[in-house]
Design a protein around this motif. Structure first.
Motif, PDB file in Angstrom:
ATOM      1  N   GLN A 210       0.862  -1.140  -0.002  1.00  0.00           N
ATOM      2  CA  GLN A 210      -0.041  -0.074  -0.076  1.00  0.00           C
ATOM      3  C   GLN A 210       0.709   1.468   0.091  1.00  0.00           C
ATOM      4  O   GLN A 210       0.471   2.503  -0.172  1.00  0.00           O
ATOM      5  N   LEU A 211       2.256   1.031  -0.130  1.00  0.00           N
ATOM      6  CA  LEU A 211       3.039   2.246   0.013  1.00  0.00           C
ATOM      7  C   LEU A 211       3.598   2.393  -1.363  1.00  0.00           C
ATOM      8  O   LEU A 211       3.990   1.411  -2.145  1.00  0.00           O
ATOM      9  N   SER A 212       3.904   3.579  -1.459  1.00  0.00           N
ATOM     10  CA  SER A 212       4.895   4.086  -2.994  1.00  0.00           C
ATOM     11  C   SER A 212       6.310   3.468  -2.687  1.00  0.00           C
ATOM     12  O   SER A 212       6.789   3.191  -1.447  1.00  0.00           O
ATOM     13  N   GLY A 213       7.216   3.314  -3.853  1.00  0.00           N
ATOM     14  CA  GLY A 213       8.504   2.905  -3.488  1.00  0.00           C
ATOM     15  C   GLY A 213       9.621   4.034  -2.838  1.00  0.00           C
ATOM     16  O   GLY A 213      10.127   3.547  -1.812  1.00  0.00           O
ATOM     17  N   GLY A 214       8.984   5.295  -2.676  1.00  0.00           N
ATOM     18  CA  GLY A 214       9.677   6.057  -1.726  1.00  0.00           C
ATOM     19  C   GLY A 214       9.453   6.063  -0.328  1.00  0.00           C
ATOM     20  O   GLY A 214      10.305   6.079   0.481  1.00  0.00           O
ATOM     21  N   GLU A 215       8.250   5.692  -0.112  1.00  0.00           N
ATOM     22  CA  GLU A 215       7.479   5.272   1.253  1.00  0.00           C
ATOM     23  C   GLU A 215       8.066   4.014   2.041  1.00  0.00           C
ATOM     24  O   GLU A 215       8.531   3.936   2.980  1.00  0.00           O
ATOM     25  N   GLN A 216       8.193   3.096   0.885  1.00  0.00           N
ATOM     26  CA  GLN A 216       8.784   1.771   1.297  1.00  0.00           C
ATOM     27  C   GLN A 216      10.371   2.052   1.838  1.00  0.00           C
ATOM     28  O   GLN A 216      10.610   1.346   2.761  1.00  0.00           O
ATOM     29  N   GLN A 217      10.943   2.811   1.008  1.00  0.00           N
ATOM     30  CA  GLN A 217      12.403   2.892   1.384  1.00  0.00           C
ATOM     31  C   GLN A 217      12.614   3.863   2.666  1.00  0.00           C
ATOM     32  O   GLN A 217      13.657   3.543   3.485  1.00  0.00           O
ATOM     33  N   ARG A 218      11.644   4.664   2.887  1.00  0.00           N
ATOM     34  CA  ARG A 218      11.730   5.490   4.141  1.00  0.00           C
ATOM     35  C   ARG A 218      11.263   4.410   5.293  1.00  0.00           C
ATOM     36  O   ARG A 218      11.786   4.776   6.534  1.00  0.00           O
ATOM     37  N   VAL A 219      10.533   3.526   5.147  1.00  0.00           N
ATOM     38  CA  VAL A 219      10.102   2.422   6.299  1.00  0.00           C
ATOM     39  C   VAL A 219      11.449   1.719   6.360  1.00  0.00           C
ATOM     40  O   VAL A 219      11.908   1.502   7.588  1.00  0.00           O
ATOM     41  N   ALA A 220      12.371   1.262   5.243  1.00  0.00           N
ATOM     42  CA  ALA A 220      13.470   0.613   5.402  1.00  0.00           C
ATOM     43  C   ALA A 220      14.462   1.482   6.366  1.00  0.00           C
ATOM     44  O   ALA A 220      15.237   0.974   7.182  1.00  0.00           O
ATOM     45  N   LEU A 221      14.646   2.705   5.881  1.00  0.00           N
ATOM     46  CA  LEU A 221      15.396   3.480   6.904  1.00  0.00           C
ATOM     47  C   LEU A 221      15.145   3.804   8.132  1.00  0.00           C
ATOM     48  O   LEU A 221      15.965   3.864   9.024  1.00  0.00           O
ATOM     49  N   ALA A 222      13.875   4.123   8.274  1.00  0.00           N
ATOM     50  CA  ALA A 222      13.067   4.081   9.701  1.00  0.00           C
ATOM     51  C   ALA A 222      13.819   2.666  10.741  1.00  0.00           C
ATOM     52  O   ALA A 222      14.178   2.791  11.591  1.00  0.00           O
ATOM     53  N   ARG A 223      13.657   1.477   9.880  1.00  0.00           N
ATOM     54  CA  ARG A 223      13.886   0.412  10.476  1.00  0.00           C
ATOM     55  C   ARG A 223      15.386   0.264  10.932  1.00  0.00           C
ATOM     56  O   ARG A 223      15.877  -0.240  12.067  1.00  0.00           O
ATOM     57  N   ALA A 224      16.258   0.991   9.893  1.00  0.00           N
ATOM     58  CA  ALA A 224      17.917   0.714  10.050  1.00  0.00           C
ATOM     59  C   ALA A 224      18.183   1.681  11.211  1.00  0.00           C
ATOM     60  O   ALA A 224      19.057   1.513  12.113  1.00  0.00           O
ATOM     61  N   VAL A 225      17.570   2.991  11.566  1.00  0.00           N
ATOM     62  CA  VAL A 225      17.721   3.808  12.538  1.00  0.00           C
ATOM     63  C   VAL A 225      17.059   3.746  13.775  1.00  0.00           C
ATOM     64  O   VAL A 225      17.792   4.241  14.725  1.00  0.00           O
ATOM     65  N   ALA A 226      16.022   3.030  14.007  1.00  0.00           N
ATOM     66  CA  ALA A 226      15.314   2.930  15.216  1.00  0.00           C
ATOM     67  C   ALA A 226      16.222   2.491  16.329  1.00  0.00           C
ATOM     68  O   ALA A 226      15.983   2.835  17.223  1.00  0.00           O
ATOM     69  N   PRO A 227      17.224   1.302  16.042  1.00  0.00           N
ATOM     70  CA  PRO A 227      17.911   0.856  17.331  1.00  0.00           C
ATOM     71  C   PRO A 227      18.872   1.923  17.760  1.00  0.00           C
ATOM     72  O   PRO A 227      19.730   1.539  18.630  1.00  0.00           O
ATOM     73  N   ARG A 228      19.197   3.035  16.898  1.00  0.00           N
ATOM     74  CA  ARG A 228      19.985   4.142  17.152  1.00  0.00           C
ATOM     75  C   ARG A 228      21.483   3.415  17.070  1.00  0.00           C
ATOM     76  O   ARG A 228      22.367   3.493  18.101  1.00  0.00           O
ATOM     77  N   PRO A 229      21.811   2.861  15.775  1.00  0.00           N
ATOM     78  CA  PRO A 229      23.177   2.277  15.756  1.00  0.00           C
ATOM     79  C   PRO A 229      24.144   3.254  15.449  1.00  0.00           C
ATOM     80  O   PRO A 229      24.247   4.284  14.867  1.00  0.00           O
ATOM     81  N   PRO A 230      25.576   2.852  15.957  1.00  0.00           N
ATOM     82  CA  PRO A 230      26.512   3.897  15.752  1.00  0.00           C
ATOM     83  C   PRO A 230      27.071   3.873  14.361  1.00  0.00           C
ATOM     84  O   PRO A 230      27.805   4.894  13.944  1.00  0.00           O
ATOM     85  N   LEU A 231      26.834   2.913  13.633  1.00  0.00           N
ATOM     86  CA  LEU A 231      27.101   2.677  12.142  1.00  0.00           C
ATOM     87  C   LEU A 231      25.932   2.304  11.298  1.00  0.00           C
ATOM     88  O   LEU A 231      25.289   1.622  11.419  1.00  0.00           O
ATOM     89  N   LEU A 232      25.868   3.289  10.246  1.00  0.00           N
ATOM     90  CA  LEU A 232      24.902   3.158   9.014  1.00  0.00           C
ATOM     91  C   LEU A 232      25.711   2.840   7.804  1.00  0.00           C
ATOM     92  O   LEU A 232      26.393   3.695   7.410  1.00  0.00           O
TER      93      LEU A 232
ATOM     94  N   ILE B 299      15.210  10.850  -0.248  1.00  0.00           N
ATOM     95  CA  ILE B 299      15.736   9.867   0.735  1.00  0.00           C
ATOM     96  C   ILE B 299      17.178  10.332   1.134  1.00  0.00           C
ATOM     97  O   ILE B 299      17.676  10.065   2.213  1.00  0.00           O
ATOM     98  N   VAL B 300      18.004  10.648   0.335  1.00  0.00           N
ATOM     99  CA  VAL B 300      19.248  11.310   0.574  1.00  0.00           C
ATOM    100  C   VAL B 300      19.222  12.084   1.871  1.00  0.00           C
ATOM    101  O   VAL B 300      20.004  12.002   2.887  1.00  0.00           O
ATOM    102  N   ASP B 301      18.226  13.069   1.730  1.00  0.00           N
ATOM    103  CA  ASP B 301      18.198  14.158   2.772  1.00  0.00           C
ATOM    104  C   ASP B 301      18.037  13.452   4.243  1.00  0.00           C
ATOM    105  O   ASP B 301      18.472  13.968   5.288  1.00  0.00           O
ATOM    106  N   LEU B 302      17.015  12.378   4.058  1.00  0.00           N
ATOM    107  CA  LEU B 302      16.743  11.711   5.244  1.00  0.00           C
ATOM    108  C   LEU B 302      17.813  11.220   5.681  1.00  0.00           C
ATOM    109  O   LEU B 302      18.058  10.980   7.002  1.00  0.00           O
ATOM    110  N   LEU B 303      18.509  10.336   4.792  1.00  0.00           N
ATOM    111  CA  LEU B 303      19.660   9.550   5.428  1.00  0.00           C
ATOM    112  C   LEU B 303      20.554  10.298   5.960  1.00  0.00           C
ATOM    113  O   LEU B 303      21.064  10.004   7.057  1.00  0.00           O
ATOM    114  N   PHE B 304      21.105  11.349   5.424  1.00  0.00           N
ATOM    115  CA  PHE B 304      21.920  12.011   5.854  1.00  0.00           C
ATOM    116  C   PHE B 304      21.569  12.868   7.140  1.00  0.00           C
ATOM    117  O   PHE B 304      22.430  13.244   8.163  1.00  0.00           O
ATOM    118  N   GLY B 305      20.507  13.287   7.196  1.00  0.00           N
ATOM    119  CA  GLY B 305      19.880  13.889   8.387  1.00  0.00           C
ATOM    120  C   GLY B 305      19.673  13.067   9.713  1.00  0.00           C
ATOM    121  O   GLY B 305      20.031  13.413  10.890  1.00  0.00           O
TER     122      GLY B 305
END
Length: 258
Positions: free
Chosen positions: A160-182, A199-205
């Motif tokens: 039910q999500l666009s490609g950009g929204e799915q990648q944002r979910v994937a990014l949220a999943r990656a950062v949610a544990p607050r890892p020291p390395l991305l 996505i780039v802006d969100l990733l660097f942000g």
């Protein structure tokens, strides 16, 4: 008084001592079998990355970029060399030990989103948090999705999500544990230009917000230039290493401060 001066001197010295690199690779080699014989993927990689630094990795297809990322994430064991990543010596660690280490130290964003289709956006982001036994998994997952602008998509399934929204979910999943390395492997490869830029802006942000080290693989040289350093890999070796635009922009500020 002499004791106080000595203590202060040692405190100042400790502040001036450079921190241990979050990534330290020495002569990393990776050889994989094939029907035509052994294939040398990585042929002696030496790399040191400081905490909070961003590094863009470019190079032609088949040069070893994604294999290097897999080694950094503990997903591929090198044939030779030593590697210390996020405080752990990965050489010789068991698969179970690597999984436990990766769970709390590394967030990975792939080109393909790798979302679980039968789970909502919120549930997908909760997965690594629940595996870590966190009691506030739902709250932290919701916060991570809000950070990437998906607070109104928590109960949506990937289809039910666009490609950009799915990648944002994937990014949220990656950062949610607050890892020291991305680690990000072609995170915009399946997206159109405008969506990819978001996505780039969100990733660097998110990397800046968390103070995480970011290592990014891309075919886009302009994207790589956003990093502090740019590495070019060719035929399994680092062929070139130079400062990116982020470091060049910070240099005048450092000079002014001096």
């Amino acid at each position: 008084m002499p004791h106080l001066l000595k203590a202060n001197s040692e405190s100042i010295k400790s502040l001036m001592t450079p921190a241990e690199p979050i990534v330290q690779l020495s002569n990393i080699r990776l050889t994989l079998p094939s029907t035509a014989g052994p294939v040398n993927i990585l042929r002696g990689i030496d790399l040191s990355v400081q905490a909070g630094e961003s590094v863009g990795i470019v190079g032609p297809s088949g040069s070893g970029k994604s294999s290097l990322l897999a080694v950094l994430a503990g997903l591929e064991a090198p044939t030779g060399g030593s590697l210390n990543v996020a405080g752990a010596a990965l050489n010789g660690m068991s698969e179970d030990a690597l999984a436990l280490w990766r769970r709390s130290h590394v967030g990975i964003v792939f080109q393909s989103f790798h979302l679980i289709p039968t789970m909502t956006a919120l549930e997908n982001v909760m997965v690594p948090l629940e595996l870590a036994g966190l009691q506030d998994a739902a709250e932290r997952a919701g916060t991570a999705l809000t950070q990437v602008g998906l607070e109104k998509r928590l109960t949506h399934y990937p289809a039910q999500l666009s490609g950009g929204e799915q990648q944002r979910v994937a990014l949220a999943r990656a950062v949610a544990p607050r890892p020291p390395l991305l680690l990000a492997d072609e995170p915009t490869g399946n997206l159109d230009g405008r969506t990819g830029q978001g996505i780039v802006d969100l990733l660097f942000g998110e990397a800046r917000r968390l103070g995480s080290t970011l290592i990014l693989i891309t075919h886009d040289p302009q994207l790589a230039e956003l990093c502090d350093r740019v590495l070019r890999i060719e035929d399994g070796v680092i062929a070139d290493m130079r400062a990116g635009n982020a470091a060049n922009q910070q240099a005048p500020l450092r000079q002014a401060a001096d």
